[in-house]
Write an enzyme that holds these catalytic residues in place. Structure first.
Site, mmCIF file in Angstrom:
data_model
loop_
_atom_site.group_PDB
_atom_site.id
_atom_site.type_symbol
_atom_site.label_atom_id
_atom_site.label_comp_id
_atom_site.label_asym_id
_atom_site.label_seq_id
_atom_site.Cartn_x
_atom_site.Cartn_y
_atom_site.Cartn_z
ATOM 1 C CB THR A 12 73.354 1.271 -35.788
ATOM 2 O OG1 THR A 12 72.924 0.500 -34.678
ATOM 3 C CG2 THR A 12 72.128 1.851 -36.451
ATOM 4 C CG ASP A 54 74.357 -5.599 -32.165
ATOM 5 O OD1 ASP A 54 73.226 -5.251 -32.530
ATOM 6 O OD2 ASP A 54 74.856 -5.277 -31.066
ATOM 7 C CB SER A 55 79.191 -2.987 -30.726
ATOM 8 O OG SER A 55 78.244 -2.356 -29.893
ATOM 9 C CB SER A 56 75.587 -6.596 -27.936
ATOM 10 O OG SER A 56 74.996 -7.109 -29.113
ATOM 11 C CB THR A 86 76.181 3.372 -30.110
ATOM 12 O OG1 THR A 86 74.928 2.692 -30.101
ATOM 13 C CG2 THR A 86 76.316 4.228 -31.354
ATOM 14 C CG ASP A 87 74.188 -1.352 -28.038
ATOM 15 O OD1 ASP A 87 73.701 -0.207 -27.962
ATOM 16 O OD2 ASP A 87 73.564 -2.324 -28.506
ATOM 17 C CB THR A 269 81.050 7.124 -8.182
ATOM 18 O OG1 THR A 269 79.670 7.367 -7.891
ATOM 19 C CG2 THR A 269 81.495 8.026 -9.322
ATOM 20 C CD GLN A 270 76.103 1.853 -7.924
ATOM 21 O OE1 GLN A 270 74.961 2.311 -7.975
ATOM 22 N NE2 GLN A 270 76.408 0.810 -7.200
HETATM 23 N N1 ASP Z 1 73.212 -2.597 -31.273
HETATM 24 C C1 ASP Z 1 73.999 -1.651 -32.024
HETATM 25 C C2 ASP Z 1 75.473 -1.960 -31.786
HETATM 26 O O1 ASP Z 1 75.983 -1.608 -30.756
HETATM 27 C C3 ASP Z 1 73.672 -0.262 -31.630
HETATM 28 C C4 ASP Z 1 74.368 0.816 -32.425
HETATM 29 O O2 ASP Z 1 75.291 0.607 -33.173
HETATM 30 O O3 ASP Z 1 73.944 1.991 -32.268
HETATM 31 O O4 ASP Z 1 76.096 -2.570 -32.628
#
Ligand code: ASP
Length: 332
Positions: A12, A54-56, A86-87, A269-270
């Protein structure tokens, strides 16, 4: 003057608002951070990745690239900052922590909940805190800077999608707090590392991450364990302090069979806070061949197994190492 290398992978921080939603825009991050030059008393170099994501979208090849880039530039810089979405940031933080063996310089991962182009972006603070942390000679580990805190990377989890407090390291106190004064909690930092820097390049190994939930998934998990035969290790996200439905013999037999075949199964653990124990009859999993992952996060357990498997260690040795704290990932 300290020399810091920034590896910009996407996320992001360097995104902009488009018709198709928030997207990473080449060169945008670079043009934004140029404004930092006059205010920072460090020398910053930036490598912008060709394939910004995008980190996903992160996968094996991206992790190998980050590790290789740190290795290639290791001697030329005092510290490293990795800009990441962040993901999946907590996964990457854990992978880097285990892969960068013998690390004696700071590697700080950070990002933002709002893009730098947004007036109220948290990215500026995160980036500047990360750069400060990357100049600390006594910090010999992978850490994550976010919302005015510095956390041990292999302890972090993403905890919020909409607050600036996006991350926490629940079972571990922060390594630093960036207030009006910076509180460097140095007694929590890892000891100096006198080993040679020798990163492990992750190999293509298959690790299953299974999350138990009452009723629905138990037989699916049992079937998966029975049928898959090219699995190297399993992270098993159990309930509470490591309980599973012991009455379900379909499940317990499947676990016993897979551990007998030499597949390492680690129970974590969850629950966000706390650890695996064998206090309950339903949490005594060692007779099924399962190893307790103490208070490791699922992200850390996955990363640890991945790196240990990549090193070609025997299942017995991997089980032994699971119980040891290699980079501060668990509380002995
Ligand atoms: N979808 C974004 C990512 O992980 C979210 C972020 O960076 O906050 O690339």
């Amino acid at each position: 003057m300290k020399k810091i290398l920034i590896l910009y992978t996407g996320g992001t921080a360097g995104m902009d608002y488009t018709d198709q939603g928030l997207r990473v825009i080449p060169n945008l991050f670079q043009s934004q951070i140029q404004t930092l030059d006059p205010v920072m008393d460090v020398s910053l170099n930036l490598i912008e990745y060709e394939d910004l994501i995008d980190s996903s979208d992160i996968n094996f090849t991206h992790w190998v690239k980050i590790i290789t880039d740190i290795k290639t530039h290791y001697d030329k810089y005092d510290g490293f900052v990795v800009i990441h979405g962040t993901d999946t940031m907590a996964y990457t933080a854990s992978i880097l922590a285990f892969a960068l063996r013998g690390l004696s310089k700071p590697v700080i991962i950070t990002g933002a909940q709002l893009p730098l182009v947004h007036r109220r972006s948290d990215g500026w603070g995160n980036l500047i805190d990360a750069i400060y942390a990357a100049t600390q000679d006594e910090l010999h580990e992978v850490a994550l800077a976010f919302n005015h805190n510095l956390y041990r990377g292999c302890r972090t989890q993403k905890i919020s999608t909409n607050r600036f407090l996006g991350f926490d390291s629940v079972d571990e106190e922060p390594l630093a707090e960036f207030g009006i004064d910076i509180m460097w909690h140095k007694r929590r930092w890892r000891e100096a590392n006198y080993k040679t820097f020798s990163p492990i390049i992750p190999q293509d190994v298959n690790i299953l991450n299974l999350v138990l939930s009452p009723g629905f998934t138990t037989s699916f998990i049992a079937d998966t364990l029975q049928k898959t035969n090219n699995i190297h290790a399993v992270v098993f996200q159990t309930y509470g302090s490591g309980t599973i439905p012991m009455r379900d013999t379909h499940l317990t037999d499947a676990i016993k069979n897979i551990t007998k075949r030499g597949v390492v199964v680690v129970s974590v653990t969850q629950v966000i806070e706390g650890r695996i124990s064998s206090d309950y009859s339903n949490s005594k999993l060692s007779h099924l061949g399962v190893v307790g992952g103490c208070d490791m996060t699922p992200e850390a357990a996955l990363a640890k197994l991945w790196i240990l498997c990549s090193m070609g260690l025997s299942p017995e040795r991997i089980k032994y190492e699971i119980g040891n704290s290699l980079v501060g990932e668990l509380t002995i």
